[in-house]
Each structure stands twice: as structure tokens, then as C-alpha cells.
Design a protein around this motif. Structure first.
Motif, PDB file in Angstrom:
ATOM      1  N   LEU A   1       0.823  -1.211   0.000  1.00  0.00           N
ATOM      2  CA  LEU A   1       0.000   0.000   0.000  1.00  0.00           C
ATOM      3  C   LEU A   1       0.859   1.264   0.000  1.00  0.00           C
ATOM      4  N   ILE A   2       1.992   1.226   0.696  1.00  0.00           N
ATOM      5  CA  ILE A   2       2.902   2.376   0.673  1.00  0.00           C
ATOM      6  C   ILE A   2       3.406   2.613  -0.749  1.00  0.00           C
ATOM      7  N   GLN A   3       3.712   1.509  -1.467  1.00  0.00           N
ATOM      8  CA  GLN A   3       4.143   1.653  -2.860  1.00  0.00           C
ATOM      9  C   GLN A   3       3.025   2.241  -3.718  1.00  0.00           C
ATOM     10  N   GLU A   4       1.765   1.845  -3.411  1.00  0.00           N
ATOM     11  CA  GLU A   4       0.629   2.408  -4.154  1.00  0.00           C
ATOM     12  C   GLU A   4       0.440   3.885  -3.827  1.00  0.00           C
ATOM     13  N   PHE A   5       0.642   4.254  -2.555  1.00  0.00           N
ATOM     14  CA  PHE A   5       0.552   5.662  -2.167  1.00  0.00           C
ATOM     15  C   PHE A   5       1.580   6.508  -2.940  1.00  0.00           C
TER      16      PHE A   5
ATOM     17  N   ASP B   1      -1.697  14.705  -1.221  1.00  0.00           N
ATOM     18  CA  ASP B   1      -1.216  15.520  -0.095  1.00  0.00           C
ATOM     19  C   ASP B   1      -1.361  14.774   1.228  1.00  0.00           C
ATOM     20  N   ILE B   2      -2.488  14.056   1.370  1.00  0.00           N
ATOM     21  CA  ILE B   2      -2.753  13.277   2.591  1.00  0.00           C
ATOM     22  C   ILE B   2      -2.903  11.822   2.199  1.00  0.00           C
ATOM     23  N   ASN B   3      -2.175  10.953   2.883  1.00  0.00           N
ATOM     24  CA  ASN B   3      -2.242   9.515   2.618  1.00  0.00           C
ATOM     25  C   ASN B   3      -2.677   8.830   3.900  1.00  0.00           C
ATOM     26  N   LEU B   4      -3.907   8.354   3.893  1.00  0.00           N
ATOM     27  CA  LEU B   4      -4.526   7.791   5.095  1.00  0.00           C
ATOM     28  C   LEU B   4      -4.611   6.272   4.974  1.00  0.00           C
ATOM     29  N   LEU B   5      -3.978   5.582   5.919  1.00  0.00           N
ATOM     30  CA  LEU B   5      -3.974   4.116   5.951  1.00  0.00           C
ATOM     31  C   LEU B   5      -4.757   3.637   7.164  1.00  0.00           C
TER      32      LEU B   5
ATOM     33  N   LYS C   1       4.867   1.972  14.729  1.00  0.00           N
ATOM     34  CA  LYS C   1       4.898   3.436  14.659  1.00  0.00           C
ATOM     35  C   LYS C   1       6.183   3.922  13.991  1.00  0.00           C
ATOM     36  N   SER C   2       7.299   3.271  14.285  1.00  0.00           N
ATOM     37  CA  SER C   2       8.564   3.679  13.650  1.00  0.00           C
ATOM     38  C   SER C   2       8.521   3.381  12.156  1.00  0.00           C
ATOM     39  N   LEU C   3       7.837   2.281  11.778  1.00  0.00           N
ATOM     40  CA  LEU C   3       7.696   1.945  10.359  1.00  0.00           C
ATOM     41  C   LEU C   3       6.833   2.985   9.652  1.00  0.00           C
ATOM     42  N   LEU C   4       5.717   3.350  10.279  1.00  0.00           N
ATOM     43  CA  LEU C   4       4.809   4.327   9.687  1.00  0.00           C
ATOM     44  C   LEU C   4       5.418   5.720   9.674  1.00  0.00           C
ATOM     45  N   ASP C   5       6.248   5.990  10.665  1.00  0.00           N
ATOM     46  CA  ASP C   5       6.870   7.313  10.798  1.00  0.00           C
ATOM     47  C   ASP C   5       7.798   7.615   9.633  1.00  0.00           C
ATOM     48  N   GLN C   6       8.271   6.565   8.958  1.00  0.00           N
ATOM     49  CA  GLN C   6       9.154   6.776   7.799  1.00  0.00           C
ATOM     50  C   GLN C   6       8.398   7.442   6.661  1.00  0.00           C
TER      51      GLN C   6
ATOM     52  N   ARG D   1       6.082  12.148   1.330  1.00  0.00           N
ATOM     53  CA  ARG D   1       4.871  12.566   2.041  1.00  0.00           C
ATOM     54  C   ARG D   1       4.743  11.784   3.354  1.00  0.00           C
ATOM     55  N   LYS D   2       3.998  12.376   4.280  1.00  0.00           N
ATOM     56  CA  LYS D   2       3.732  11.688   5.539  1.00  0.00           C
ATOM     57  C   LYS D   2       2.618  10.655   5.353  1.00  0.00           C
ATOM     58  N   LEU D   3       2.609   9.677   6.233  1.00  0.00           N
ATOM     59  CA  LEU D   3       1.570   8.656   6.227  1.00  0.00           C
ATOM     60  C   LEU D   3       0.788   8.789   7.524  1.00  0.00           C
ATOM     61  N   GLN D   4      -0.505   9.003   7.408  1.00  0.00           N
ATOM     62  CA  GLN D   4      -1.366   9.124   8.587  1.00  0.00           C
ATOM     63  C   GLN D   4      -2.135   7.811   8.724  1.00  0.00           C
ATOM     64  N   THR D   5      -2.088   7.226   9.917  1.00  0.00           N
ATOM     65  CA  THR D   5      -2.624   5.868  10.091  1.00  0.00           C
ATOM     66  C   THR D   5      -3.642   5.801  11.216  1.00  0.00           C
TER      67      THR D   5
END
Length: 693
Positions: free
Chosen positions: A339-343, A353-357, A379-384, A394-398
């Protein structure tokens, strides 16, 4: 740029729902059926669903269904008084000076630098024009039903809800808006908006939403290749570096070389079957001649050609030999990577601008230790965030939903959002961090509560009811006391030849929390989570010298919880209280007697003409014969001969004969008979548990 708040109206239990989101991760918790999955589905339906299959009548909140019936069956309102009704989703997006505003510039309603918010509204609603039409359609439907009923007296007339199930899709339409928002007053002005459909403005570049459902396909059956298939997806989605592309070309060259070698082998291997096909003949010679060739270079790279193996000692084993827990965890990490690759999108496209998982119930099939590991590392994985080769990151908001107290216990207190049913048809969301405001006068208490709940007793968030106890004795005995109450009640109803309509205590979802002498600190928390709670505590009588003593000799008490919950009542007042006086409810800053209150605080009462001071005192008072017959086998006792002296009361025996309270509690359990009939529960505990039931 981030989503700061989400509001939802009239979707299932989310009648008037609002939830705040954190910048990186929001942990959404709550009991079953409190709307966690609904939060996912309504966002996905609006952001990713098609208009035709977006919502059904069953998606409407029950109260809204009744409002809709009244609207259709009642008088037609004036058009100027009517506001469109239906399912609504609002996303409150906050931006700052560092953000690129290109995508949101067309939807901005306010250029005031202090009001850095846009509100995107998604609706599935009935307009005034549709209301007029649906009333006409319903009148026709009623007339048709009346005709059928007149022709067949056995005909089962269909009601308005049947009508709406069939026809609501014709009268409810989807729309998208950017709504004016007053940041200071936190009010949306729905009369002022930009119609995104009319202006042909897409929101895909503003927000991208993806999710990992709780219904994951991973299994450990022999033919399962979920993980292996995911490696192919990761490969296909991953942005390649120059070095990787060079390796891929080498890989293709090797495949072509292998194809030549395999084709020669296939020619011999399939010689017989090829000849049989040729003999079937055709219109002309060689019409049915076939050749088997290797075509590795023509297949999708890695698709079906990779197998995930795992190491066990020095051996590699296939993925299906692994436990479901590990497979689920690995699969989830793979899915996040996909999903990160798709984002990221392709090279010629920009990420949103916003990527919500949204990750739903990551604890599936995993044991507690693995749940700890997951939440510690996620959280450390998502924080990347979303890191691209071209530097456009871009940031990832989860949002993670969970039923796991183990995940909650390892989470940041400030990330937790608690979903709670306000009534049968409505759920609210509470930020745990808001509790801090209620403890402003003593932040030490808040810090204690925060540490205690996250380390020790997070299961209370998922309970229907709670019992707060003082120490180890009650912790050991409470499960048995619940069973004993159930047995006693079962026999009582059987004697009356009646059926107990209440669920047995041992079958109810009750969390038992050991709070020591700090139950008063939990007062605001009990009010915050709003579940029915029983506090079992000790009277703790003291004399004029403030030293502990028999209740009959006491002039006061040292229990701070009793002072708080009963507004500094005197010892004599506490002794005179009935069970109804101990049922209380918070009114402002004061706890008041309320028969229908959600909290009950019980302590030792008069029994056999004696008011005990502690649990041990109360138990010995009514079960002396039970202990006497077994005192030599009670390992938690000392000075056993004291029990032989009739003038030694229960207070003296509790003070001077109990070696260790936990051993005494275990002695009681060890010597309990199968029917739980050879000892009695102290009256104050019995009253409290029956109230809780």
C-alpha cells in the motif's frame, strides 16, 4: 497537511460522531459493536466507492430511519425550511506554511492565515426535490398495497421500511463539497460551499485512502501462497533504482538462456503426448502439431515464480508450515509495504497531499507477545512515511483499530481514541489525552493513572462492567465469588420455579482491576469510560488516636475513597447506609446518591450483630466453623489455637492469626467444595455483586 478531525452523521451507529486524528497514528479502541469497522467502511464508501453501490437502507442509523419515516409520512415542509438529510462525512484538513497548497487552492473557502483549515464534505442525501418525488412514490405504493390487501385478505402488507429498502437508491444522491469553516467557533457553515461535482474538482490528489481489513486471506493450508503472491505485488509496485534495473536485465538474460535449455528438455519430455496430438490430424499436414516451449521470459517477473520460505534451525520450510500468527504478521507487513508503494504512485504522478492508511484489528491470530512487538515497531515503520526516489516524500497518517488490551498497553496514551456507546443507536469517541484536563489540580494522579492503565489493566477499555478491588485477596477470590453467586441464584430461581432473566455474572464481560488504596484516583476515569462499576473496599475504622481498631470502637475511618465518594460522611453515617445509599452518580464535582447510578461502592456492614473492618474480619465472622474444621490445613494461618477460644472475636483472629492474606485466600479456594456451599460470602460483597449482575 493532515486530517485533524472526522465527523460522520447517520451511518449505522455513527449518528452524530466526531473523532480527532493524530499526525502519525491514532489507535481506535472500544468494545464490540461500537462502530470501529463502520468508521472504515463509511470513509472507504465515500472516497473509493461507486455511486451506484455506495449505501443501502441498512446503512442508515436506526433513529434516522424513524426520522425519515416521519418526514415521508408527514406534511411536506416549506422548501426554505428543509435541509438535505442522509449520511454525511466531513474531513477537517489542517495545513501549514510548509505545505504545497496547489491541490487544495481550488477548494479553499478562507484565505485568512489564522484559519488553516479546509472541510471536505461527502454526502449521500435526499434533496427537497427528491423528497417531493419520494412522497408521491410512497403514496402510489400505499395505494397498490391497499388494492392487494382488498383482493387477498391473507396478503401481508409491506411497510414503509420495505418501501425504502427497495426504492431509497432512486431518491438519495451522492455529492461532494468544500464547506466554509469558522476555526475560532469551530462551526461549519453548510450554506456556503463549493460544489466539487459541479466544478469538476477531484479530491484524489488531496487525499488517498487505503486499508487493511480484519478479514485477511492468509491461512496455513498447504496450497496457500498468500505471502508468495504478495512478494510479486511488492515487486510490481516498487519504484526501481538504476542498480535494481541493471539486476533485472541480468535476470531476464538468465531467463532467456534457461528457456533455450528447458525447451530442449521439454521436446524429449513431452515427445509422446505431442505425437498423440499430431495423430488426430487436421485439414492438412501438421495442422495439429504442437510444441512445448519454456516461456519464463514472457511471464510476469516473480508472479507465481517465488515462494516465501522461513528458516527453522538450518532448514528452509515453506510459508504454510508457519503458524497463523507469524503468517498474519508477515502478511500485514507485506500489505503495508504494497500500500505504501501504491501511495507513492508512478514516476509521472505525484502522491496525494494526505495519505490515510486504516489497519483493522492487527491482533488476529497473534499471541500477546507478538502483539506487543507489532505495536512497538509499527509506529517507527509508519513514521518513515512515503519516501520516493525523486525526493517527493509525504507523511503517512494511520488509524489502527483494535480489541487487544495488549496493544493498548504498549501504545502511547495520547494516541488512543475510545469509542463508547451513548445509547443503543449512537456512539461517541473520546480522546484519552482529554483526561489530563480533568486531573489538572493533581497531575501526579494523572501520571499514575496513565502508567497504570497502559502497563497493567488496559482490558477495562473493552469491558461492559468493572470491579475495582483493593488487593491480592480479592483478586484471588473474586472469580470464585462470581461463580458462587451464580450457583446461589440458580438454586434460588429453581426453588421458585422461575427463570433468571439476567446473564450469570461469570458469563458477563467484567474486568477486575486491582487498584489498592487508590480507587479515588480512578474516580474521573470511571466517569470518563462510563461503564457500570463496583468498588469493593474496606471500612478501615480508626479511633481518636487515628490507629486502626474495631468498628464498634471507632470514631472515624482512614479510607480516602469512602471520604470522596460519600462526601466525608461520618463513620456512623457509613454504618447506617443501605445498599441503595451506596449507588451513586456524579453531579458536577460531587457524587450523589442515585438508585440508577452507574457506580456502587461497598464496604463491610453489620452482620451477626458485628460490623467488620476488613475482608478477613468479615469472612471469619460468618465462616468461623468452616475455618475451625480445617485450621490445621490452612497454610495462611498462625496462632491456630486462638480459634479455640470462643471470646476471641473475628477482628482479633483476623489481626493475629493470619500469616499472609494471599495464602489465606488460597486456603479458602483449596477447601471450597464443588457446589460452593461450605462457606458464605460476606453480605457487603454479595450485595455489590448482585447489584452488578
Amino acid at each position: 497537511m493532515k486530517i485533524k478531525k472526522i465527523k460522520i452523521e447517520n451511518y449505522r451507529l455513527l449518528k452524530q460522531f466526531s473523532i480527532d486524528l493524530e499526525e502519525i497514528m491514532s489507535l481506535v479502541i472500544g468494545k464490540n459493536n461500537t462502530g470501529k469497522t463502520s468508521l472504515l467502511t463509511v470513509i472507504n464508501s465515500f472516497l473509493n466507492g461507486s455511486d451506484k453501490s455506495r449505501f443501502s437502507f441498512d446503512d442508515f442509523n436506526i433513529d434516522f430511519k424513524n426520522d425519515l419515516r416521519a418526514l415521508i409520512e408527514g406534511e411536506l415542509p416549506q422548501e426554505e425550511d428543509y435541509k438535505s438529510v442522509g449520511i454525511k462525512l466531513k474531513l477537517f484538513i489542517e495545513y501549514n506554511e510548509a505545505d504545497n497548497l496547489a491541490n487544495i487552492s481550488r477548494v479553499m473557502m478562507d484565505l485568512d492565515p489564522k484559519n488553516r483549515f479546509i472541510v471536505l464534505g461527502f454526502e449521500y442525501c435526499m434533496t427537497y426535490e427528491s423528497l417531493v418525488k419520494i412522497k408521491q412514490k410512497y403514496a402510489e405504493f400505499q395505494a397498490n398495497e391497499a388494492t392487494k390487501l382488498a383482493g387477498d385478505e391473507n396478503y401481508r402488507k409491506r411497510d414503509i421500511f420495505y418501501f425504502l429498502k427497495v426504492y431509497q437508491g432512486q431518491f438519495f444522491k451522492s455529492s461532494r463539497k468544500s464547506i466554509e469553516y469558522n476555526r475560532i467557533d469551530e462551526i461549519e457553515n453548510e450554506d456556503k460551499f463549493i460544489d466539487l461535482d459541479e466544478e469538476k474538482i477531484s479530491t484524489k490528489d488531496i487525499i488517498s485512502f487505503k486499508f487493511i481489513s480484519a478479514k485477511r486471506s492468509v491461512t496455513n493450508k498447504e496450497n496457500d501462497k498468500t505471502l508468495s503472491g504478495q512478494t510479486s505485488e511488492i515487486y510490481n509496485e516498487t519504484e526501481k533504482t538504476d542498480e535494481q534495473n541493471e539486476k533485472i536485465e541480468q535476470f531476464k538474460e538468465e531467463l532467456i538462456s534457461t528457456d533455450y535449455a528447458l525447451s530442449e528438455i521439454y521436446e524429449t519430455l513431452f515427445e509422446d503426448v505431442v505425437e498423440k496430438v499430431r495423430l488426430f490430424g487436421g485439414i492438412k499436414s501438421n495442422d495439429s502439431t504442437i510444441k512445448i516451449e519454456s516461456s519464463l521470459q514472457h511471464r510476469e517477473l516473480l508472479s507465481g515464480n517465488t515462494t516465501v520460505m522461513y528458516k527453522h534451525n538450518d532448514t528452509s520450510l515453506p510459508e504454510y508450515n508457519n503458524g497463523l500468527g507469524y503468517m498474519n504478521l508477515i502478511s500485514m507487513i507485506f500489505q503495508i509495504e504494497i500500500l505504501i508503494q501504491e501511495f507513492k504512485k508512478k514516476k509521472d504522478e505525484k502522491p496525494a497531499d494526505i495519505n490515510l492508511l486504516f489497519i483493522e484489528e492487527p491482533e488476529a491470530h497473534t499471541h500477546p507477545q507478538m502483539q506487543y512487538v507489532f505495536i512497538k515497531n509499527i509506529k517507527s515503520l509508519l513514521d518513515q512515511g512515503i519516501v520516493r526516489e525523486d525526493g517527493d516524500n509525504r507523511k503517512l497518517q494511520t488509524v489502527i483499530t483494535t480489541h487487544s488490551s495488549h496493544i493498548v498497553s504498549e501504545s502511547n496514551f495520547d494516541d488512543v481514541k475510545y469509542l463508547k456507546k451513548e445509547d443503543e443507536n449512537n456512539v461517541i469517541a473520546k480522546n484519552l489525552v482529554d483526561l489530563k484536563k480533568q486531573y489538572e489540580t493533581d497531575l501526579t494522579q494523572y501520571q499514575f493513572l496513565k502508567q497504570y492503565l497502559t502497563i497493567s489493566r488496559a482490558e477495562i477499555f473493552f469491558a461492559d462492567k468493572a470491579i475495582l478491588i483493593e488487593g491480592d485477596t480479592e483478586r484471588i477470590l473474586i472469580p470464585t465469588l462470581l461463580k458462587k453467586i451464580d450457583k446461589v441464584e440458580e438454586r434460588r430461581y429453581a426453588a421458585m420455579e422461575e427463570k433468571d432473566t439476567k446473564l450469570p455474572l461469570s458469563s458477563q464481560n467484567i474486568s477486575i482491576i486491582e487498584v489498592g488504596a487508590y480507587s479515588q484516583i480512578f474516580e474521573k476515569f470511571i466517569e470518563f469510560i462510563g461503564i457500570k462499576s463496583l468498588i469493593i473496599t474496606d471500612l478501615d475504622s480508626v479511633g481518636d488516636d487515628t490507629k486502626k481498631c474495631r468498628v464498634a470502637e471507632g470514631t472515624s475511618y482512614s479510607n480516602d475513597a469512602l471520604k470522596l465518594f460519600f462526601n466525608n460522611a461520618t463513620l456512623n453515617q457509613l454504618k447506617a447506609f443501605t445498599i441503595d445509599d451506596k449507588k451513586i452518580k456524579k453531579n458536577g464535582e460531587v457524587w450523589e446518591v442515585e438508585v440508577n447510578g452507574n457506580l456502587c461502592v461497598v464496604y463491610q456492614t453489620m452482620e451477626n450483630t458485628v460490623n467488620a473492618r476488613s475482608f478477613e474480619d468479615a469472612f471469619i465472622q460468618i465462616n468461623r466453623e468452616f475455618i475451625n474444621g480445617r485450621k490445621e490445613d490452612f497454610r495462611g494461618l498462625k496462632n491456630r489455637e486462638f480459634f479455640d477460644v470462643a471470646t476471641n472475636d473475628s477482628y482479633k483472629l483476623a489481626e493475629e492469626c493470619i500469616r499472609k492474606k494471599t495464602h489465606f485466600a488460597l486456603d479458602i479456594l483449596y477447601h471450597t467444595n464443588e457446589d460452593f456451599t461450605n462457606w458464605e460470602i460476606p453480605q457487603y460483597i454479595k450485595e455489590g455483586l448482585l447489584w452488578l449482575k
